[in-house]
Scaffold this motif. Structure first.
Motif, PDB file in Angstrom:
ATOM      1  N   TRP A 137       1.223  -1.103   0.188  1.00 23.49           N
ATOM      2  CA  TRP A 137      -0.051   0.060  -0.081  1.00 23.49           C
ATOM      3  C   TRP A 137       0.996   1.362   0.046  1.00 23.49           C
ATOM      4  O   TRP A 137       2.002   1.458   0.452  1.00 23.49           O
ATOM      5  CB  TRP A 137      -1.019   0.052   1.115  1.00 23.49           C
ATOM      6  N   ASN A 138       0.322   2.507  -0.577  1.00 25.57           N
ATOM      7  CA  ASN A 138       1.086   3.822  -0.387  1.00 25.57           C
ATOM      8  C   ASN A 138       0.387   4.622   0.493  1.00 25.57           C
ATOM      9  O   ASN A 138      -0.914   4.574   0.807  1.00 25.57           O
ATOM     10  CB  ASN A 138       0.743   4.615  -1.781  1.00 25.57           C
ATOM     11  N   VAL A 139       0.999   5.420   1.255  1.00 27.94           N
ATOM     12  CA  VAL A 139       0.735   6.585   2.135  1.00 27.94           C
ATOM     13  C   VAL A 139       0.933   7.892   1.367  1.00 27.94           C
ATOM     14  O   VAL A 139       2.132   8.091   1.161  1.00 27.94           O
ATOM     15  CB  VAL A 139       1.295   6.216   3.395  1.00 27.94           C
ATOM     16  N   GLN A 141      -0.007  12.230   1.220  1.00 30.18           N
ATOM     17  CA  GLN A 141      -0.389  13.439   1.950  1.00 30.18           C
ATOM     18  C   GLN A 141       0.295  14.614   1.267  1.00 30.18           C
ATOM     19  O   GLN A 141       1.321  14.770   0.832  1.00 30.18           O
ATOM     20  CB  GLN A 141      -0.098  13.456   3.341  1.00 30.18           C
ATOM     21  N   ASN A 143       0.132  18.669   0.197  1.00 25.03           N
ATOM     22  CA  ASN A 143      -0.055  19.975   0.818  1.00 25.03           C
ATOM     23  C   ASN A 143       0.208  21.030  -0.150  1.00 25.03           C
ATOM     24  O   ASN A 143       1.149  21.358  -0.705  1.00 25.03           O
ATOM     25  CB  ASN A 143       1.272  20.223   1.826  1.00 25.03           C
ATOM     26  N   ALA A 147       0.924  20.542  -5.284  1.00 27.60           N
ATOM     27  CA  ALA A 147       0.886  19.168  -4.696  1.00 27.60           C
ATOM     28  C   ALA A 147      -0.112  18.597  -5.032  1.00 27.60           C
ATOM     29  O   ALA A 147      -0.298  17.265  -4.498  1.00 27.60           O
ATOM     30  CB  ALA A 147       1.491  19.192  -3.286  1.00 27.60           C
ATOM     31  N   ARG A 161      -2.669  -1.278  -2.919  1.00 25.87           N
ATOM     32  CA  ARG A 161      -2.099  -1.372  -4.187  1.00 25.87           C
ATOM     33  C   ARG A 161      -2.118  -2.998  -4.640  1.00 25.87           C
ATOM     34  O   ARG A 161      -1.049  -3.768  -4.291  1.00 25.87           O
ATOM     35  CB  ARG A 161      -0.537  -0.849  -4.300  1.00 25.87           C
TER      36      ARG A 161
ATOM     37  N   LEU B 106       5.554   0.058   7.127  1.00 27.25           N
ATOM     38  CA  LEU B 106       5.061   0.947   8.237  1.00 27.25           C
ATOM     39  C   LEU B 106       4.454   0.166   9.394  1.00 27.25           C
ATOM     40  O   LEU B 106       4.415   0.437  10.375  1.00 27.25           O
ATOM     41  CB  LEU B 106       4.085   1.946   7.875  1.00 27.25           C
ATOM     42  N   LEU B 121       7.511  14.159  10.919  1.00 24.27           N
ATOM     43  CA  LEU B 121       7.036  14.806   9.423  1.00 24.27           C
ATOM     44  C   LEU B 121       6.584  16.061   9.601  1.00 24.27           C
ATOM     45  O   LEU B 121       6.888  16.849   8.508  1.00 24.27           O
ATOM     46  CB  LEU B 121       5.671  13.750   9.111  1.00 24.27           C
ATOM     47  N   TRP B 137       4.148  21.027  -0.697  1.00 25.41           N
ATOM     48  CA  TRP B 137       4.983  19.670  -0.854  1.00 25.41           C
ATOM     49  C   TRP B 137       4.072  18.323  -0.790  1.00 25.41           C
ATOM     50  O   TRP B 137       2.796  18.523  -0.146  1.00 25.41           O
ATOM     51  CB  TRP B 137       5.888  19.466   0.277  1.00 25.41           C
ATOM     52  N   ASN B 138       4.777  17.254  -1.097  1.00 25.71           N
ATOM     53  CA  ASN B 138       3.887  15.997  -1.112  1.00 25.71           C
ATOM     54  C   ASN B 138       4.885  15.036   0.074  1.00 25.71           C
ATOM     55  O   ASN B 138       5.953  15.232   0.173  1.00 25.71           O
ATOM     56  CB  ASN B 138       4.116  15.285  -2.172  1.00 25.71           C
ATOM     57  N   VAL B 139       3.954  14.312   0.785  1.00 30.35           N
ATOM     58  CA  VAL B 139       4.525  13.348   1.735  1.00 30.35           C
ATOM     59  C   VAL B 139       4.048  12.100   1.069  1.00 30.35           C
ATOM     60  O   VAL B 139       2.831  11.669   0.892  1.00 30.35           O
ATOM     61  CB  VAL B 139       4.055  13.365   3.241  1.00 30.35           C
ATOM     62  N   VAL B 140       4.964  11.087   0.974  1.00 29.49           N
ATOM     63  CA  VAL B 140       4.729   9.947   0.473  1.00 29.49           C
ATOM     64  C   VAL B 140       5.600   8.721   0.960  1.00 29.49           C
ATOM     65  O   VAL B 140       6.631   8.841   1.255  1.00 29.49           O
ATOM     66  CB  VAL B 140       5.208   9.847  -1.242  1.00 29.49           C
ATOM     67  N   GLN B 141       4.938   7.553   1.275  1.00 28.25           N
ATOM     68  CA  GLN B 141       5.420   6.482   2.063  1.00 28.25           C
ATOM     69  C   GLN B 141       5.122   5.106   1.238  1.00 28.25           C
ATOM     70  O   GLN B 141       3.784   4.899   1.136  1.00 28.25           O
ATOM     71  CB  GLN B 141       5.131   6.331   3.420  1.00 28.25           C
ATOM     72  N   ASN B 142       5.954   4.267   0.621  1.00 29.54           N
ATOM     73  CA  ASN B 142       5.548   3.135  -0.076  1.00 29.54           C
ATOM     74  C   ASN B 142       5.892   2.016   0.648  1.00 29.54           C
ATOM     75  O   ASN B 142       6.860   1.722   1.132  1.00 29.54           O
ATOM     76  CB  ASN B 142       6.190   3.289  -1.429  1.00 29.54           C
ATOM     77  N   ASN B 143       4.827   1.129   0.585  1.00 25.17           N
ATOM     78  CA  ASN B 143       4.956  -0.333   1.346  1.00 25.17           C
ATOM     79  C   ASN B 143       4.945  -1.482   0.346  1.00 25.17           C
ATOM     80  O   ASN B 143       3.851  -1.830   0.058  1.00 25.17           O
ATOM     81  CB  ASN B 143       3.952  -0.365   2.600  1.00 25.17           C
ATOM     82  N   ALA B 147       3.718  -1.260  -4.272  1.00 27.55           N
ATOM     83  CA  ALA B 147       3.309   0.091  -4.112  1.00 27.55           C
ATOM     84  C   ALA B 147       4.802   0.964  -4.378  1.00 27.55           C
ATOM     85  O   ALA B 147       4.834   1.997  -4.010  1.00 27.55           O
ATOM     86  CB  ALA B 147       3.265   0.160  -2.571  1.00 27.55           C
ATOM     87  N   MET B 176       7.524   8.784  -9.079  1.00 25.42           N
ATOM     88  CA  MET B 176       7.424   8.646  -7.710  1.00 25.42           C
ATOM     89  C   MET B 176       7.035   7.161  -7.377  1.00 25.42           C
ATOM     90  O   MET B 176       7.415   6.597  -6.462  1.00 25.42           O
ATOM     91  CB  MET B 176       6.350   9.471  -7.310  1.00 25.42           C
ATOM     92  N   PHE B 177       6.436   6.564  -8.486  1.00 26.16           N
ATOM     93  CA  PHE B 177       5.823   5.198  -8.342  1.00 26.16           C
ATOM     94  C   PHE B 177       6.747   4.101  -9.257  1.00 26.16           C
ATOM     95  O   PHE B 177       6.237   3.219  -9.657  1.00 26.16           O
ATOM     96  CB  PHE B 177       4.460   5.123  -8.451  1.00 26.16           C
TER      97      PHE B 177
END
Lengths: 216, 216
Positions: A137-139, A141, A143, A147, A161, B106, B121, B137-143, B147, B176-177
Motif C-alpha cells: 500500500w501507499n501512504v 499526503q 500539501n 502538490a 496496491r 510501516l 514529519l 509539498w508531498n509526503v509519500v510512503q510506499n510499502n 506500491a 514517484m512510483f
C-alpha cells in the motif's frame, strides 16, 4: 484541472499563517471552516473507542449523517482524528485520515495531532491489510495546489496496491496527483468494507494494548 | 524495473511476519540488516539534539561516513529516527525520514516509533518549507513492491513541489512510483542545503518548545 470530488464550488481557504515555514499557534476560531467537507464530517460523527467500535447499524456511524453531502463510511472517530473511505477510491480500501479540527496543511497540525496522525497511520495500515488481504500500500499526503491537494483540510491517503502493472495501477500514477478519473464508491460494498476495517482497527488496537501490557 | 538508487544487488528482505496484518512483536535481532543501506546510515550517524545541531564541519555529520556507499547528508538523527537528503531527488529539498531500526514496512514500526514519525514529519515539512521557500509539498510512503517501495526499510518522502505543470512535475508523477529517471544530487549544493534544513529543524523544534512552555 484536478477533479474536486466534493464539487468545484469549494472556495480556497485563505492562509492565516504569516510565516508558512513555522507552524502557527492554534486559535479556536480556526478549528472549523463551514465550507470544508471534512469539517462537516468531523462535526456530525461523535468520537468512539476504536478498540470497541459501534455496531454497523448504530446511528452514530450512519453514513447518511453527512447528507446532503455524499454518504460517509467512518473507519475511525477519536477526539482528535477522523478516518473514512474516500468517495472516489483509487482501489478497494482507499482511506483518508485527518485531524478533526480544520488544519489546511500538515504544518498547521499541532505537535500532538501530528504524533497522533503517525500513530494511527500505522494502525489503519495494518487494519486495511487485514480487511482487504492486500499486503502492499501507499501512504500519500498532499500539501497545497502545486502538490495536488484538493480538499484544503489536511489528510493522509492510505491506498492498497493489489498489483504493480494493471490498468488500475497505470491510472493510479496518473490520478494520485490530480489527473484522470476515479471510480465512484459502491455504497453497499462500502458499508461492508467499512465494517470490516473498523473491526480490524479494533483488533490492531487491542493487540497493541496487550503487547504493552505484557511488557509491564 | 524501478530504479534502485542504491544499486541493483540489494536482496529482498525475507518477511518475518507470519500475519502481515498485525504489527509483529519486535526482536532485537531484527533491528538491523547488514545489507540495508538505511541501516548502514543509522549505524554511522550518532544521535544529536535536533534543537542544537552540530556545526556543518562536525565529524559526526560528515557525509562521507557512509563511504563507500554514497555520501549522506544528514537532516535529523535522534535516538529513534534518521532523516537525510534523497540521493536522487525529485526536487530540491527531497528528504527521506525513517526509523533508526530496520522496519521493512510501516506496520513493522512500533506504536511509539510511528508516533515519532508523525511528529517529525510535521517538523521536517515546516523546516523544508523554510529552507527552500517552497510552500507546497508531498509526503509519500510506499510499502511493498506493488506500491513501488525500493529500499526495504520503511521511509517517508518529503518532496517540495515548486510548480504544478513544468517538466519536473510531469516527471514527478512518472517517477514517484517507480518509472523514469531522477537527477543525481549535487554534493556541494547538498551540503549547503542540508545545513539550511538542519538549522530550520532547530528553529521549528525550539518554537514548538517555546509554545509549549508559554502554555504552562
Amino acid at each position: 484541472m484536478a477533479p474536486n470530488t466534493y464539487g468545484s464550488s469549494l472556495p480556497p481557504i485563505p492562509s492565516t499563517d504569516l510565516d508558512p515555514g513555522l507552524p502557527h499557534t492554534h486559535h479556536a476560531s480556526l478549528d472549523s471552516d463551514s465550507d470544508c467537507p471534512f469539517c462537516h464530517i468531523s462535526s456530525v460523527f461523535p468520537a468512539y473507542n476504536p478498540a470497541d467500535p459501534p455496531a454497523p447499524t448504530s446511528s452514530v456511524i450512519n453514513p447518511d449523517l453527512t447528507s446532503p453531502q455524499p454518504a460517509t463510511f467512518i473507519i475511525l472517530s477519536t477526539p482528535h482524528l477522523v478516518a473514512f473511505l474516500d468517495i472516489m477510491p483509487l482501489s478497494l480500501g482507499h482511506i483518508l485520515l485527518c485531524p478533526r479540527p480544520h488544519r489546511p496543511k500538515l504544518t498547521d497540525a499541532s505537535p500532538a495531532e501530528s504524533a497522533e496522525l503517525g500513530r494511527y497511520l500505522r494502525i489503519l495500515s495494518a487494519a486495511v491489510v487485514r480487511a482487504t488481504g492486500v499486503g502492499d500500500w501507499n501512504v500519500v499526503q498532499n500539501n497545497g495546489a502545486a502538490a495536488a491537494q484538493v480538499v484544503p483540510h489536511m489528510h493522509f491517503h492510505v491506498i492498497p496496491r493489489p498489483e504493480l502493472r494493471d490498468k488500475r495501477s497505470e491510472r493510479f500514477t496518473a490520478t494520485m496527483f490530480g489527473r484522470g478519473q476515479r471510480d465512484e464508491l459502491d455504497e453497499e460494498e462500502a458499508g461492508e468494507l467499512a465494517e470490516r476495517v473498523r473491526r480490524a482497527v479494533a483488533e490492531v488496537v487491542r493487540a497493541d494494548e496487550w503487547e504493552m501490557e505484557s511488557k509491564l
